[in-house]
Design an enzyme around this catalytic site. Structure first.
Site, short mmCIF file in Angstrom:
data_model
loop_
_atom_site.label_atom_id
_atom_site.label_comp_id
_atom_site.label_asym_id
_atom_site.label_seq_id
_atom_site.Cartn_x
_atom_site.Cartn_y
_atom_site.Cartn_z
N ASP A 94 0.85 -1.20 0.00
CA ASP A 94 0.00 0.00 0.00
C ASP A 94 0.88 1.25 0.00
O ASP A 94 0.66 2.19 -0.77
CB ASP A 94 -0.90 0.05 1.24
CG ASP A 94 -1.92 -1.07 1.28
OD1 ASP A 94 -3.10 -0.81 1.05
OD2 ASP A 94 -1.51 -2.22 1.52
N GLU A 119 -5.24 7.28 0.29
CA GLU A 119 -5.67 6.54 1.47
C GLU A 119 -4.62 6.51 2.59
O GLU A 119 -4.97 6.58 3.76
CB GLU A 119 -6.05 5.10 1.08
CG GLU A 119 -6.56 4.31 2.27
CD GLU A 119 -7.23 3.01 1.91
OE1 GLU A 119 -7.10 2.55 0.77
OE2 GLU A 119 -7.90 2.44 2.80
N ASP A 182 -6.43 5.28 -4.53
CA ASP A 182 -6.41 4.14 -3.60
C ASP A 182 -5.23 3.28 -4.05
O ASP A 182 -5.30 2.63 -5.10
CB ASP A 182 -7.73 3.37 -3.66
CG ASP A 182 -7.86 2.43 -2.46
OD1 ASP A 182 -6.82 2.06 -1.90
OD2 ASP A 182 -9.00 2.09 -2.11
N ILE A 184 -3.86 0.50 -2.95
CA ILE A 184 -4.34 -0.88 -3.16
C ILE A 184 -5.77 -0.91 -2.67
O ILE A 184 -6.04 -0.88 -1.47
CB ILE A 184 -3.53 -1.93 -2.38
CG1 ILE A 184 -2.10 -2.00 -2.90
CG2 ILE A 184 -4.19 -3.31 -2.54
CD1 ILE A 184 -1.30 -3.18 -2.37
N ASP A 185 -6.68 -0.95 -3.61
CA ASP A 185 -8.08 -1.08 -3.25
C ASP A 185 -8.37 -2.57 -3.18
O ASP A 185 -8.04 -3.32 -4.10
CB ASP A 185 -8.95 -0.41 -4.33
CG ASP A 185 -10.41 -0.52 -4.00
OD1 ASP A 185 -10.77 -0.37 -2.82
OD2 ASP A 185 -11.21 -0.76 -4.92
N THR A 187 -7.49 -4.37 -0.13
CA THR A 187 -6.30 -4.90 0.57
C THR A 187 -6.55 -6.33 1.05
O THR A 187 -5.65 -7.17 1.01
CB THR A 187 -5.95 -4.00 1.78
OG1 THR A 187 -5.91 -2.66 1.32
CG2 THR A 187 -4.60 -4.35 2.35
N LYS A 309 -14.57 -4.74 -9.73
CA LYS A 309 -15.99 -4.91 -10.05
C LYS A 309 -16.43 -3.87 -11.09
O LYS A 309 -17.16 -4.18 -12.03
CB LYS A 309 -16.85 -4.76 -8.77
CG LYS A 309 -16.66 -5.90 -7.77
CD LYS A 309 -17.60 -5.79 -6.59
CE LYS A 309 -17.16 -4.89 -5.47
NZ LYS A 309 -15.94 -5.26 -4.76
N ASP A 335 -12.40 5.10 -3.12
CA ASP A 335 -12.96 3.77 -3.36
C ASP A 335 -13.92 3.74 -4.54
O ASP A 335 -14.41 2.66 -4.90
CB ASP A 335 -13.68 3.25 -2.11
CG ASP A 335 -12.71 2.72 -1.07
OD1 ASP A 335 -11.71 2.11 -1.46
OD2 ASP A 335 -12.93 2.96 0.14
N1 LIG Z 1 -17.04 -1.47 7.05
C1 LIG Z 1 -16.87 -1.15 5.79
N2 LIG Z 1 -17.94 -0.93 4.99
C2 LIG Z 1 -17.78 -0.63 3.68
N3 LIG Z 1 -16.59 -0.49 3.09
C3 LIG Z 1 -15.50 -0.69 3.84
C4 LIG Z 1 -15.58 -1.03 5.21
N4 LIG Z 1 -14.33 -1.16 5.68
C5 LIG Z 1 -13.50 -0.92 4.64
N5 LIG Z 1 -14.21 -0.63 3.54
C6 LIG Z 1 -13.74 -0.24 2.22
O1 LIG Z 1 -13.98 -1.29 1.31
C7 LIG Z 1 -12.90 -1.28 0.40
C8 LIG Z 1 -12.80 -2.59 -0.29
O2 LIG Z 1 -13.96 -2.74 -1.04
P1 LIG Z 1 -14.44 -4.15 -1.54
O3 LIG Z 1 -15.19 -4.80 -0.42
O4 LIG Z 1 -15.31 -3.81 -2.71
O5 LIG Z 1 -13.23 -4.91 -1.92
C9 LIG Z 1 -11.73 -0.99 1.29
O6 LIG Z 1 -10.72 -0.46 0.49
P2 LIG Z 1 -9.19 -0.78 0.88
O7 LIG Z 1 -8.98 -2.22 0.64
O8 LIG Z 1 -8.45 0.08 -0.04
O9 LIG Z 1 -9.02 -0.39 2.32
C10 LIG Z 1 -12.28 0.03 2.26
O10 LIG Z 1 -12.08 1.36 1.83
MG LIG Z 2 -10.11 1.03 -1.10
#
Ligand SMILES: Nc1ncnc2c1ncn2[C@@H]1O[C@H](COP(=O)(O)O)[C@@H](OP(=O)(O)O)[C@H]1O
Ligand SMILES: [Mg+2]
Length: 400
Positions: A94, A119, A182, A184-185, A187, A309, A335
């Site tokens: 990240d 982020e 982001d 790494i979206d 993670t 997605k 995001d």
């Molecule tokens: N409780 C929560 N509800 C919704 N989104 C959340 C969450 N906690 C983290 N996220 C977000 O969901 C992203 C991942 O999305 P997805 O579920 O579509 O893979 C995370 O990005 P990061 O991985 O960059 O932190 C984070 O920003």
């Molecule tokens: Mg993200």
């Protein structure tokens, strides 16, 4: 420790990426909100500025960051995983990815300072106990730059890397230009060896004007469609979109030409598949399930991590994405900014659960009603009705 000096392509099979289909539902009238809110917002701003140069820089930055992430994912060690104050996993990747993107933007578009809303921040990395991690990130960043060969510079110091990460401290807002990153979206998907994305967008006067999604583990060939050419057998997609210029996909690494993509044109939900977060903590799977039921869906949803997605939807793979965070969660602009333009430039619609377009001009958070829904123009009216009915029902049942 992982080494970034050799960066093999990562071609992990995607066991959790499958297509399912909706049974048919009846079409309903377009709700008034939808009619009024989805007028195209192309302002004179886009006519005056093409953002071609910026898009090329964004593609370069995201591709380079993906190289670093791929090298790390391949040899991920438990010691690479740290814990941020919110306990979400964060890895050297990240930080390294954010430093690299910041470095490339500065190198290509400098020397003027730029605004980056991102982020990560360097707070934890500046602690004494993080020195080894910081050195490792610095080494990975330098290895990636040197392997790429574009920039003939002396190696970055640990201070350079901290400063590059901290460029991402901007608050964003409605005026001027702001990069949104982001690094790494997804993670959690990254740590599992599944989907993740490097997501980079540019806001100008509060509007997303370009976006790039580097998806290292997403196959070039859409799921369920046998590839006709060898380039489609490979994994690693780079989606890119510019306001008014459409959305392209190309191989993340290599010399494939960009190909224009379009969202699915299905009008019958029976032919549509449906994406949601892999992580139940990120989206209410139960609510999506009841929306699907209202639409007559029998197949289970396709659950994958990250803005991959949006990328998959932009090329017509699946037709719907539903995201309903648990109560109290505030969505961040990084995001969704890149994913949003990748889908809208491919002909899709991204809105909140009330049918309002997402507003990226309010700083680092999105001010949304309940959730985010994405689909094509034909399916949106019925989807919006189903979403609103399902939300009403879940609210009244939780009051009982
Ligand atoms: N409780 C929560 N509800 C919704 N989104 C959340 C969450 N906690 C983290 N996220 C977000 O969901 C992203 C991942 O999305 P997805 O579920 O579509 O893979 C995370 O990005 P990061 O991985 O960059 O932190 C984070 O920003
Ligand atoms: Mg993200």
């Amino acid at each position: 420790m992982a080494s970034a000096s050799v960066v093999p392509p990562l071609c992990r099979p995607l066991s959790n990426l499958k297509l399912q289909f909706f049974p048919s539902i009846s079409r309903r009238a377009t709700p008034p909100l939808l009619r009024t809110n989805f007028r195209t917002r192309r302002s004179s701003l886009s006519a005056a500025m093409s953002f071609e140069r910026e898009l090329a820089v964004a593609k370069k930055a995201a591709s380079l960051a993906a190289r670093l992430c791929q090298a790390i994912q391949k040899t991920l060690l438990q010691s690479d995983v740290q814990s941020k104050s919110d306990k979400s996993p964060v890895t050297v990747a990240d930080y390294g990815s954010q430093a690299l993107v910041s470095f490339v933007i500065g190198k290509e578009l400098g020397p003027e300072p730029f605004s980056l809303v991102a982020e990560e921040d360097s707070g934890d990395l500046r602690k004494e106990e993080s020195l080894e991690t910081l050195k490792r990130i610095t080494e990975l960043v330098n290895d990636t730059i040197s392997c790429d060969g574009t920039y003939n510079i002396s190696p970055l110091s640990t201070e350079d890397v901290l400063a590059a990460i901290d460029n991402g401290k901007s608050a964003g807002g409605p005026h001027g230009q702001h990069w949104v990153l982001d690094p790494i979206d997804g993670t959690k998907g990254f740590l599992r060896g599944d989907q993740y994305a490097i997501a980079l967008a540019l806001l100008s006067e509060g509007q997303v004007v370009l976006g790039v999604l580097a998806c290292p583990n997403l196959p070039m060939a859409p799921m369920g469609k046998p590839s006709q050419t060898s380039s489609l057998d490979q994994s690693g997609c780079l989606f890119s979109a510019r306001l008014g210029a459409g959305t392209d996909v190309q191989l993340l690494h290599g010399s494939s030409s960009p190909m224009k993509v379009n969202v699915s044109s299905v009008e019958d939900p029976a032919e549509a598949s449906f994406f949601e977060s892999f992580e139940a903590a990120h989206s209410l799977h139960g609510l999506s399930g009841s929306i699907a039921k209202k639409l007559g869906v029998t197949a289970p949803p396709v659950r994958i991590d990250s803005q991959a997605k949006y990328g998959a939807l932009s090329r017509g793979e699946g037709a719907i994405y539903l995201r309903f965070p648990h109560k109290g969660y505030r969505e961040k602009i990084w995001d969704h900014a890149a994913g949003c333009i990748v889908v809208t430039e491919a002909g899709g619609i991204v809105s909140d659960a009330a049918g309002r377009p997402l507003d990226f001009s309010k700083g680092k958070y999105l001010d949304i009603d309940t959730g985010i829904i994405v689909t094509n123009k034909s399916l949106m009216p019925a989807l919006l009705n189903a979403v609103q009915e399902a939300i009403k029902e879940s609210e009244s049942s939780s009051c009982l």
